[in-house]
Design an enzyme around this catalytic site. Structure first.
Site, mmCIF file in Angstrom:
data_model
loop_
_atom_site.group_PDB
_atom_site.id
_atom_site.type_symbol
_atom_site.label_atom_id
_atom_site.label_comp_id
_atom_site.label_asym_id
_atom_site.label_seq_id
_atom_site.Cartn_x
_atom_site.Cartn_y
_atom_site.Cartn_z
ATOM 1 N N ARG B 339 -7.919 -10.003 -0.808
ATOM 2 C CA ARG B 339 -6.604 -10.253 -0.221
ATOM 3 C C ARG B 339 -6.003 -11.608 -0.556
ATOM 4 N NH1 ARG B 339 -7.947 -7.522 5.613
ATOM 5 N NH2 ARG B 339 -8.004 -5.432 4.723
ATOM 6 N N HIS B 410 -2.237 -11.844 8.989
ATOM 7 C CA HIS B 410 -2.898 -10.626 9.398
ATOM 8 C C HIS B 410 -4.102 -10.856 10.305
ATOM 9 C CE1 HIS B 410 -4.393 -6.619 9.136
ATOM 10 N NE2 HIS B 410 -5.481 -6.973 8.523
#
Ligand SMILES: Cc1cc2nc3c(=O)[nH]c(=O)nc-3n(C[C@H](O)[C@H](O)[C@H](O)COP(=O)(O)OP(=O)(O)OC[C@H]3O[C@@H](n4cnc5c(N)ncnc54)[C@H](O)[C@@H]3O)c2cc1C
Ligand code: SF4
Ligand code: FES
Lengths: 248, 646
Positions: B339, B410
């Site tokens: 990510r 996130h």
């Protein structure tokens, strides 16, 4: 867009409650319905009024917290959509929109649009689980589950416990919710040992909580954001009859 | 750089066993004291939070025989934020025979975390991952299956093996329902006392031990003091400090922050995970960002136009004028890079002026190839619900035009510092799930948070907490005990103070502004200058908050503005610490990218010589500086190397 909202305001469980009209003018079609309420609430606060209380959390259509009866329909006009996922592009400039809480005997109003849905938790307590103590589970691959069964169980398990089915039902029945859980667990081999006791206990708890009986009107599935089908209720009825017979 | 903090002693003991890593957990478990069943009944444990971590812990502790009191701010434990997890949960089952093993999951996780996590913890996590799947299957979690009836798996960002178990795009929901049902069973049996719509606002410490919490009943407004022999925080992450994030709106840091102010160290606060595949922001009204599961990157191809400012519709851009930049830069992993790498790459192409959509803050995630290769029906079966969600939010049909995505906040890898037993620096205070810092290092690989939450709750804590509780039950407490009354008074004073300001700005307006500062200066890229600026902006904004915020209504009854105000007040203090932590760490690692620390290719440059440690911060006091304690990290089994995905 410019919209007229008529919102249910109720200061507490003992207040009679009333519809109050508000105008909101800078509505963007990209807003969600809850973002519309956020914008309105900001205005109310700055204007010295109390903001409208409503339940929400994930805003992704999965936690089941948001509610709202919009123009008479739980979760509003768009099919298979929770209120948080309903976007203002569904409405037109100048629309007048009514916003009310879930109304059902088993879901008392707490404040404004917030209701108490803990009755659902108590139905689960009565048997909506598989008794599987931690730390001693068999190897996952020791019990294969046919894919069609697993898929069907998953479909039933997608119920988010929002309670729209109850709000839509003329009898205030929570049968679709209860049936979804019964169907999910009943389709798995792991769910078999407790299948009979589960349905008897859950249906008993459902009735005790003050939910009405199911008369197959079908309003529940029409509003269910997860598309739980009426077939779940037939499954529940079958399981129930089987369990009653097995007992007697 | 002591203008912002003071140096403290190094952390001496993490309670991690030494010796061969394969047997550390087993030896620790064997070494832990046991509590006999008759005594368990006399012991009470408070668990704050009912997500995967708290729900599984409360159910398991109750099943073991302890008396459990459980708390969450939602109306039902089933609605905890864990419910939103989409993509899946990792486990080293090696059902595919593609070369996976406990060691490989351990290795991938340590490397993925950029060598800023603990070997002992990660090894334990990889071991337990296998048991988690067994446990969840036994509970009836409807994982995806193959036609033969066996469990299906898929691969996920940062992994080259297929070790992710999933339930369509709703894995978190299904796992949480499993834990929730186990919890409800214990509630029904009278072993757990459930308090939904209750918020923990203070920790009670008596004689140096965590002994309870102060809670506000969010419906009646009543404030009470609750006692136990140990307290477990499972209150989730703090990504909402950024205002816009993929977190549920209610996620907050209050429980952890209150414990921090009472002495629990806060570790690595600056490590924030930015997720590469979220729906881009559409306007100022926006209240949250929606994640598009990372699993989409298995079949979707990420690209932008080669030319700057190319305004053509995606379909009108020919193949040779497209830049599939992840496949180009990282040929070995392509669209599946971890990510942090994918997020930064997206930022870079947008910074170059090649971004798409409003404001140029977006890149395409294109399924045209997949639809051609697999057929629309197959794509629909795999990702149908995600496509629908995308269409509902954006009004665009991803079967026809590529999705637009952009990175968003996130997950937070930082959290309260815990030892190997998951105990904080306050005896009797345990911290599990996203609320602790321990297992993911500077970056979390996909599908690992669910694994950690359930490992902590079902398997680790229930074993380690007994070692502490064996010394209990502790003396009975009453509400009039000095330290109890003082904690309660703190809560009441705070509420009174917030309600009395009666200013002219809403809580949300402050939160949005704080979020913008954090995203700008402590987001995907950080610089010395920016962080210093952020600290000063945060301090000013915080002062303004305490003068100008307006919290309508009173404390008696449901007051959602009051709830938010308390959470935002704590976010201000946390935000400052995040910036200080980010400022002091003059290296790049995982989710922490310091612009000053990059190599010639623009890749993150770690500095193992100076920063191979956990930064654990002690609260210095209201107007004093925080104190930095370091826990040195040793790598015996996975040797730090440059993390390359090329
Ligand atoms: C959109 C999204 C998708 C994700 N997908 C994945 C995925 O596919 N795989 C994966 O591994 N991870 C995923 N994650 C991450 C993962 O979901 C979370 O890290 C994890 O669920 C956190 O679990 P938790 O139990 O620690 O906390 P949470 O689930 O956040 O629970 C926190 C609990 O604490 C309670 N609480 C908080 N503060 C208080 C207080 N002061 N008083 C009382 N109660 C309080 C809340 O009510 C709640 O019950 C995703 C995250 C998001 C946002
Ligand atoms: S059955 Fe449908 S409407 Fe009823 S609670 Fe479940 S998701 Fe909501
Ligand atoms: S807010 Fe979670 S489903 Fe709507």
């Amino acid at each position: 867009m410019r919209l007229k909202l008529r919102v249910w305001r109720q200061t507490g469980p003992d207040d009679a409650g009333r519809m109050v009209t508000y105008e909101v003018d800078d509505v963007s079609p990209d807003m969600s319905f809850l973002e519309l309420l956020d914008v309105l609430n900001e205005k109310l606060i700055l204007g010295g009024e109390e903001p409208i209380a409503f339940d929400h959390d994930c805003r992704e259509g999965i936690c089941g917290a948001c509610s709202l009866v919009i123009n008479g329909t739980p979760h509003g006009p768009q099919k298979a959509t929770t209120t948080c996922q309903l976007h203002m592009r569904t409405f037109s400039d100048g629309d007048s929109i009514d916003v009310e809480p879930w109304r059902a005997r088993a879901f008392p109003v707490i404040k404004d649009l917030v209701v108490d849905r803990t009755a659902f938790d108590r139905i689960i307590q009565a048997g909506g689980y598989i008794t599987a103590p931690t730390g001693s589970a068999p190897e996952a691959h020791s019990v294969p589950v046919p894919k069609p069964d697993a898929d069907a169980a998953f479909e039933a398990a997608t119920c988010i416990g929002c309670g729209a089915c109850v709000a839509a039902c003329p009898n205030g029945s929570g049968m679709l919710f209860t049936a979804a859980k019964i169907t999910h667990l009943g389709l798995m081999p792991q769910g078999q040992p407790e299948r009979d006791s589960r349905v008897l206990n859950m249906v008993h708890a459902h009735d005790e909580e003050g939910f009405g009986g199911c008369t197959n009107s079908g309003e529940c599935t029409a509003v269910c954001p997860k598309g739980i089908p009426l077939a779940a209720i037939s499954q529940l009825n079958k399981d129930f009859l089987h369990a009653v017979r097995a007992k007697s | 750089m002591t203008e912002f903090y003071e140096d403290g002693d190094n952390i001496a003991d993490t309670k991690a066993p030494d010796g061969p890593i394969e047997t550390r957990w087993e030896r620790r478990r064997f070494g832990a004291k046991l509590v006999n069943p008759a005594n368990k009944r006399k012991l009470t444990v408070i668990v704050v939070g009912t997500g995967l971590a708290g729900g599984s812990a409360a159910a398991t502790l109750a099943e073991l025989g302890y008396h459990v009191k459980s708390y969450c701010y939602q109306d039902s434990p089933r609605r905890a934020h864990s419910i939103a997890a989409q993509g899946g949960i990792n486990a080293a089952k090696n059902y595919r025979g593609d070369g996976d093993s406990i060691h490989r999951l351990f290795y991938d996780t340590v490397k993925g975390g950029d060598f800023r996590s603990r070997e002992s913890n990660v090894r334990r996590l990889a071991e337990i991952s296998v048991e988690i799947i067994d446990q969840c299957v036994a509970q009836g979690v409807p994982f995806a299956r193959e036609y033969g009836g066996l469990l299906d798996t898929r691969s996920f960002g940062g992994a080259q093996v297929s070790r992710t178990f999933y339930a369509r795009g709703q894995t978190g929901q299904q796992l949480l329902l499993g834990a929730y049902q186990a919890l409800e069973r214990q509630i029904g049996a009278g072993n757990v006392e459930m308090n939904a719509r209750h918020e923990m606002l203070e920790l009670i410490i008596v004689d140096g031990r965590a002994r309870g919490i102060v809670v506000r009943d969010l419906v009646s407004g009543e404030i009470t003091t609750e006692f136990a022999d140990a307290v477990v925080l499972a209150s989730g992450g703090y990504g909402n400090v950024f205002y816009l994030s993929t977190n549920a709106k209610g996620c907050n840091v209050t429980a952890s922050w209150r414990a921090h102010r009472k002495g629990a160290l806060f570790a690595n606060p600056c490590y924030t995970q930015i997720h590469p595949t979220c729906i881009p922001v559409s306007g100022d009204h926006q209240s949250k960002l929606t994640l598009m599961s990372e699993s989409l990157r298995n079949d979707g191809r990420v690209w932008v136009p080669k030319a700057k400012g190319d305004q053509r519709a995606p379909g009108a851009i020919p193949e040779d004028e497209r830049d599939y930049y992840l496949e180009r830069i990282y040929p070995a992993f392509g669209n599946l890079v971890p990510r942090d790498i994918a997020s930064r790459a997206a930022k870079n192409v947008c910074d170059e002026g090649r971004g798409v959509g409003p404001g140029g803050l977006g890149v395409y995630l294109d399924f045209a190839d997949a639809i051609q290769r697999l057929g629309r029906a197959a794509v629909e079966a795999k990702y149908g619900n995600l496509f629908e969600m995308y269409q509902r939010i954006t009004g665009e049909d991803p079967y026809e035009v590529p999705m637009r995505i952009y990175p968003a906040v996130h997950y937070t890898m930082g959290g309260l510092w815990v030892d190997y037993d998951l105990q904080s620096t306050i005896p009797g205070l345990f911290v599990i799930g996203e609320a602790n810092f321990s297992d993911h290092g500077a970056n979390r690989l996909g599908a690992s948070a669910l694994m950690q939450g359930l490992a902590d709750g079902y398997f680790v804590l229930p074993n380690t907490i007994g070692d502490y509780l064996a010394a209990g039950p502790f003396d009975k407490l009453t509400a009039d005990h000095d330290q109890v009354a003082a904690a309660r008074q703190q809560v009441e004073d705070r509420i009174t103070r917030l309600l009395a300001i009666n200013g002219d700005r809403t809580v949300d307006s402050f939160h949005r502004e704080l979020g913008r500062i954090m995203w700008e200066y402590c987001g995907m890229e950080r610089t010395d200058e920016g962080l210093r600026k952020a600290i000063s902006l945060i301090r000013d904004l915080k002062a303004e908050f305490w003068q100008r915020v307006r919290v309508p209504g009173d404390g008696e009854g449901l007051n959602q503005s009051l709830e938010k105000a308390g959470r935002v007040a704590d976010f201000f203090e946390l935000a400052e610490l995040m910036c200080i932590d980010a400022l002091h760490r003059t290296e790049s690692c995982g989710g922490h990218f310091r612009a000053e620390s990059q190599d010639a290719d623009g890749e993150a440059k770690r500095d193992d010589e100076h920063f191979s440690y956990v930064a654990a911060w002690e609260w210095g006091g209201e107007d004093a500086q925080p104190v930095l304690h370091k826990e040195d990290l040793d790598f015996e089994y996975v040797h730090p190397s440059t993390r390359s995905y090329k």
